[in-house]
Design a protein around this motif. Structure first.
Motif, PDB file in Angstrom:
ATOM      1  N   ILE A 141      47.148 -13.029 -39.531  1.00  0.00           N
ATOM      2  CA  ILE A 141      47.266 -11.688 -38.960  1.00  0.00           C
ATOM      3  C   ILE A 141      48.639 -11.455 -38.348  1.00  0.00           C
ATOM      4  N   GLY A 142      49.423 -12.520 -38.181  1.00  0.00           N
ATOM      5  CA  GLY A 142      50.745 -12.384 -37.582  1.00  0.00           C
ATOM      6  C   GLY A 142      51.793 -11.914 -38.583  1.00  0.00           C
ATOM      7  N   ASP A 143      52.916 -11.441 -38.058  1.00  0.00           N
ATOM      8  CA  ASP A 143      54.059 -11.042 -38.884  1.00  0.00           C
ATOM      9  C   ASP A 143      55.018 -12.227 -38.970  1.00  0.00           C
ATOM     10  N   HIS A 144      55.118 -12.812 -40.142  1.00  0.00           N
ATOM     11  CA  HIS A 144      55.952 -13.995 -40.335  1.00  0.00           C
ATOM     12  C   HIS A 144      56.906 -13.770 -41.506  1.00  0.00           C
ATOM     13  N   ASP A 145      58.116 -14.295 -41.359  1.00  0.00           N
ATOM     14  CA  ASP A 145      59.068 -14.260 -42.467  1.00  0.00           C
ATOM     15  C   ASP A 145      58.759 -15.346 -43.489  1.00  0.00           C
ATOM     16  N   ILE A 146      58.226 -16.461 -43.013  1.00  0.00           N
ATOM     17  CA  ILE A 146      57.845 -17.555 -43.900  1.00  0.00           C
ATOM     18  C   ILE A 146      56.556 -18.177 -43.393  1.00  0.00           C
ATOM     19  N   ILE A 147      55.667 -18.487 -44.311  1.00  0.00           N
ATOM     20  CA  ILE A 147      54.389 -19.096 -43.961  1.00  0.00           C
ATOM     21  C   ILE A 147      54.328 -20.476 -44.599  1.00  0.00           C
ATOM     22  N   MET A 148      53.958 -21.481 -43.804  1.00  0.00           N
ATOM     23  CA  MET A 148      53.799 -22.851 -44.291  1.00  0.00           C
ATOM     24  C   MET A 148      52.353 -23.267 -44.086  1.00  0.00           C
ATOM     25  N   LEU A 149      51.700 -23.646 -45.176  1.00  0.00           N
ATOM     26  CA  LEU A 149      50.283 -23.978 -45.136  1.00  0.00           C
ATOM     27  C   LEU A 149      50.072 -25.395 -45.658  1.00  0.00           C
ATOM     28  N   ASP A 150      49.505 -26.244 -44.826  1.00  0.00           N
ATOM     29  CA  ASP A 150      49.225 -27.630 -45.211  1.00  0.00           C
ATOM     30  C   ASP A 150      47.735 -27.759 -45.511  1.00  0.00           C
ATOM     31  N   GLU A 151      47.390 -27.876 -46.779  1.00  0.00           N
ATOM     32  CA  GLU A 151      46.012 -27.959 -47.268  1.00  0.00           C
ATOM     33  C   GLU A 151      45.154 -26.798 -46.752  1.00  0.00           C
ATOM     34  N   PRO A 152      45.567 -25.555 -47.043  1.00  0.00           N
ATOM     35  CA  PRO A 152      44.801 -24.409 -46.533  1.00  0.00           C
ATOM     36  C   PRO A 152      43.441 -24.244 -47.193  1.00  0.00           C
ATOM     37  N   THR A 153      43.235 -24.825 -48.393  1.00  0.00           N
ATOM     38  CA  THR A 153      41.970 -24.628 -49.092  1.00  0.00           C
ATOM     39  C   THR A 153      40.889 -25.611 -48.667  1.00  0.00           C
ATOM     40  N   ASN A 154      41.233 -26.577 -47.812  1.00  0.00           N
ATOM     41  CA  ASN A 154      40.211 -27.498 -47.302  1.00  0.00           C
ATOM     42  C   ASN A 154      39.111 -26.706 -46.602  1.00  0.00           C
ATOM     43  N   HIS A 155      37.880 -26.970 -46.939  1.00  0.00           N
ATOM     44  CA  HIS A 155      36.695 -26.321 -46.354  1.00  0.00           C
ATOM     45  C   HIS A 155      36.492 -24.884 -46.824  1.00  0.00           C
ATOM     46  N   LEU A 156      37.343 -24.372 -47.715  1.00  0.00           N
ATOM     47  CA  LEU A 156      37.109 -23.041 -48.259  1.00  0.00           C
ATOM     48  C   LEU A 156      36.303 -23.161 -49.546  1.00  0.00           C
ATOM     49  N   ASP A 157      35.349 -22.246 -49.748  1.00  0.00           N
ATOM     50  CA  ASP A 157      34.604 -22.241 -51.002  1.00  0.00           C
ATOM     51  C   ASP A 157      35.424 -21.523 -52.071  1.00  0.00           C
ATOM     52  N   VAL A 158      34.870 -21.443 -53.280  1.00  0.00           N
ATOM     53  CA  VAL A 158      35.596 -20.834 -54.395  1.00  0.00           C
ATOM     54  C   VAL A 158      36.016 -19.414 -54.059  1.00  0.00           C
ATOM     55  N   GLU A 159      35.111 -18.682 -53.440  1.00  0.00           N
ATOM     56  CA  GLU A 159      35.394 -17.294 -53.093  1.00  0.00           C
ATOM     57  C   GLU A 159      36.520 -17.194 -52.065  1.00  0.00           C
ATOM     58  N   GLY A 160      36.502 -18.074 -51.059  1.00  0.00           N
ATOM     59  CA  GLY A 160      37.548 -18.062 -50.049  1.00  0.00           C
ATOM     60  C   GLY A 160      38.914 -18.410 -50.617  1.00  0.00           C
ATOM     61  N   VAL A 161      38.944 -19.372 -51.551  1.00  0.00           N
ATOM     62  CA  VAL A 161      40.206 -19.747 -52.192  1.00  0.00           C
ATOM     63  C   VAL A 161      40.758 -18.586 -52.993  1.00  0.00           C
ATOM     64  N   ALA A 162      39.876 -17.883 -53.735  1.00  0.00           N
ATOM     65  CA  ALA A 162      40.321 -16.732 -54.529  1.00  0.00           C
ATOM     66  C   ALA A 162      40.860 -15.629 -53.630  1.00  0.00           C
ATOM     67  N   TRP A 163      40.185 -15.382 -52.498  1.00  0.00           N
ATOM     68  CA  TRP A 163      40.678 -14.347 -51.575  1.00  0.00           C
ATOM     69  C   TRP A 163      42.059 -14.721 -51.023  1.00  0.00           C
ATOM     70  N   LEU A 164      42.215 -15.983 -50.600  1.00  0.00           N
ATOM     71  CA  LEU A 164      43.486 -16.406 -50.018  1.00  0.00           C
ATOM     72  C   LEU A 164      44.622 -16.266 -51.028  1.00  0.00           C
ATOM     73  N   ALA A 165      44.359 -16.639 -52.285  1.00  0.00           N
ATOM     74  CA  ALA A 165      45.387 -16.508 -53.322  1.00  0.00           C
ATOM     75  C   ALA A 165      45.800 -15.052 -53.491  1.00  0.00           C
ATOM     76  N   GLN A 166      44.816 -14.157 -53.529  1.00  0.00           N
ATOM     77  CA  GLN A 166      45.125 -12.733 -53.689  1.00  0.00           C
ATOM     78  C   GLN A 166      45.897 -12.199 -52.484  1.00  0.00           C
ATOM     79  N   HIS A 167      45.506 -12.619 -51.284  1.00  0.00           N
ATOM     80  CA  HIS A 167      46.197 -12.157 -50.072  1.00  0.00           C
ATOM     81  C   HIS A 167      47.665 -12.580 -50.081  1.00  0.00           C
ATOM     82  N   LEU A 168      47.922 -13.824 -50.426  1.00  0.00           N
ATOM     83  CA  LEU A 168      49.301 -14.313 -50.432  1.00  0.00           C
ATOM     84  C   LEU A 168      50.125 -13.667 -51.534  1.00  0.00           C
ATOM     85  N   GLN A 169      49.501 -13.330 -52.655  1.00  0.00           N
ATOM     86  CA  GLN A 169      50.211 -12.649 -53.735  1.00  0.00           C
ATOM     87  C   GLN A 169      50.657 -11.249 -53.303  1.00  0.00           C
TER      88      GLN A 169
END
Length: 605
Positions: A138-166
């Motif tokens: 939710i923050g305003d960042h110039d660069i985002i660094m994510l270390d294993e962000p998909t851990n504990h996310l289900d298939v649907e959560g991973v798909a949402w995160l990919a779309q959000h970052l795109q």
């Protein structure tokens, strides 16, 4: 493009081991970088250094003035005493954050099902991870660094995160740096790949698929990587070329180069041959659930499974996806005979021998003092793999345990190494039904490729529960869905169809019903009888026809090249013969295409 951050001559050691040695890298506006490499080779360390969360022994990290960095590490850094809402938005009033479209999107995508007023300490590990990710996004960042962000996310959560970052930034704005073992996610979000290995960082254009190709080309040209790893990379590429249409419709690397590189590589699996081998080992009956229901407790509440039918055939390779709490792990326990159904019939073949890889891998705790090689040698000293006899040491090395690592005590292994060892231990027990519950946890991409390669030649029945979309498409032949309504659905459209079902269910404000979803075209009977003999045979027919049509197409192309040469040489008699032969092959292909369409109708119900 504007420069965001850079690192010059980074060097860092832990004890006597140098993790990064003279590394120089940079991130510019528009960069979307995925980091890959073996566990322990320094991916997370490099990210911490670039985020200025850790100081190198030598070298320096420079940030653009005023750079806003969002960093998510693997540790739990949330204050457990805070309510969920305050942990995410702080003391901001509801109207302040609710008026921001990005914040609403993040809330809906990650924490819609989390109690806003619950204390963080009361949440499950997966929920805490979602809350931490939401707080960052939710923050305003110039660069985002994510270390294993998909851990504990289900298939649907991973798909949402990919779309959000795109969609988060414009193509030439913002920077993304991500470490993950989820190869589908890497391909979706990254346009560059950094391979961290042996103290250095090698850069490649493109996502994971491009990296696999480029690494194979680099290794072949340099001739510095042993033949085993080369063949493994080539086999992975062969599957990428033959993979899901959704992936190949937008190729991120040079398809021609990939086809040339893997032109001599066999299919990852010969499904028909494996089925024959499995039938010989298993007989015709494996495990059948007929009209099974399962409830817990005596309150008469909604059953976890409601009148489901599931038949596993010899050599079948089944993937299972589903919402959290829908009963994926419980289904494995039911198939394994650990729990009995409340009602219905469960039939188990006389020769069935099951093995289950659990999520926790607690089975190794009591063996902590033993060394890796000792544990394997205690089972057997020699094994048959792909028709060849190999030693216990060679088999252990195949799954990434170097000769030095083979003498490590089990209690000193990392989580990923324990998972690898337990899978190996299960396989050498020679089960004929193997069930894997979230097998990708804590594993790096190289180890996953090695495990997939091992499973390719395994002839038994395979059931995989996973949120890793790449793995499911790679090692299973079809997928099933648990949507939380007590039913099982066959997914002819794969994981993409599952996401569509979930999207429709959310839009309807509830769970997708049996009679309204695309997967249920024949009503509830279609969803409960997906594994009937006619559909199973239809799927086998489709696989056979695919191979036959591919061979015919290759023959036609070869003959057309000969026709072109004959035409240039004015060999008209030869040209006539070739034309007749090509026309005959095209007629055969058309007949196979009609047969394929008929089989596809049956397979999809």
């Amino acid at each position: 493009m504007a420069h965001l951050l850079g690192a010059q001559n980074l060097r860092i050691s832990f004890g006597t081991r140098t993790v990064l040695d003279g590394v120089t890298v940079g991130v510019d506006d528009g960069d979307r970088i995925g980091m890959v490499g073996r566990n322990g080779d320094g991916k997370s360390t490099l990210m911490r250094l670039l985020a200025r969360q850790q100081t190198p022994d030598e070298g320096q990290v420079t940030h653009r003035s005023g750079l806003r960095v969002g960093y998510l590490n693997q540790l739990d850094v949330l204050d457990g005493d805070l309510p969920v809402g305050e942990a995410i938005v702080g003391d901001a009033a509801d109207h302040e954050w609710a008026s921001n479209p990005r914040v609403r999107d993040v809330m809906g995508g990650l924490v819609a099902e989390v109690d806003w007023h619950a204390r963080v300490s009361s949440l499950s590990g997966g929920q805490r991870r979602r809350v931490a990710l939401a707080k960052l996004l939710i923050g305003d960042h110039d660069i985002i660094m994510l270390d294993e962000p998909t851990n504990h996310l289900d298939v649907e959560g991973v798909a949402w995160l990919a779309q959000h970052l795109q969609q988060r930034w414009r193509p030439n704005q913002g920077g993304l740096l991500v470490v993950t073992h989820d190869r589908w996610f890497l391909d979706e979000v990254s346009t560059r790949t950094w391979e961290v290995h042996d103290g250095v960082v090698d850069g490649f254009d493109g996502g994971y698929a491009a990296y696999v190709l480029a690494r194979a080309e680099r290794d072949r040209m340099a001739a510095v990587v042993e033949n085993k790893r080369q063949q493994l990379v080539k086999k992975e590429l062969a599957w990428l070329r033959r993979g899901a249409p959704a992936r190949t419709s937008k190729p991120k690397f040079r398809i021609d180069a990939a086809n040339e590189l893997i032109s001599d590589v066999p299919e990852p699996r010969d499904s028909m041959q494996l089925a024959k081998m499995a039938t010989a080992r298993l007989g015709k009956d494996v495990i059948d659930l007929e009209d099974v229901s399962l409830s817990f407790g005596s309150d008469g509440g909604r059953p976890l499974f409601d009148d489901i039918t599931l038949r596993l055939a010899p050599g079948e390779r089944v993937g299972i996806v589903g919402v959290n709490g829908a009963g994926k792990s419980t289904l494995l326990r039911l198939l394994n005979g650990e729990i009995e159904p409340t009602s219905g019939r469960m039939k188990r073949g006389k020769t069935v021998k099951t093995a289950v890889l659990t999520q926790e891998v607690r089975e190794l705790e009591e063996l902590g003092e033993q060394r890796v090689i000792e544990l394997i040698q205690r089972e057997r000293n020699h094994f048959q793999v792909d028709g060849k006899e190999i030693s216990a040491g060679q088999l252990v090395e195949q799954l990434g345990f170097s000769q030095q690592k083979q003498w490590t005590r089990i209690k000193e292994l990392s989580g990923g190494e324990r998972r690898r060892l337990q899978l190996l231990r299960l396989l050498i027990g020679e089960p004929n039904v193997l069930m894997l519950d979230e097998p990708t946890n804590d594993l790096d991409t190289d180890t996953l490729a090695a495990i997939e390669d091992l499973l390719d030649g395994w002839p038994g029945t395979l059931v995989v529960v996973s949120h890793d979309r790449y793995l499911l498409e790679r090692v299973t032949d079809y997928q099933l869905a648990l949507l939380g309504d007590g039913k099982i659905r066959f997914l002819p459209g794969g994981v993409e169809q599952y996401l569509q079902l979930r999207s429709e269910a959310e839009a309807a404000g509830g769970i997708a019903s049996n009679t309204t979803t695309p997967a249920s075209s024949g009503g509830s009977a279609a969803t409960s009888s997906y594994a009937e003999a006619d559909k199973r045979e239809a799927r086998k027919t489709l696989n056979r026809l695919d191979k036959q049509m591919a061979k015919l197409s290759a023959s036609i192309e070869a003959l057309e090249l000969q026709m072109a040469k004959a035409s240039e040489a004015m060999e008209f008699e030869r040209l006539t013969e070739l034309t007749q032969e090509v026309n005959g092959l095209k007629d055969q292909r058309e007949e196979l295409e009609l047969e394929w369409l008929e089989a596809a109708e049956i397979a999809e119900g």
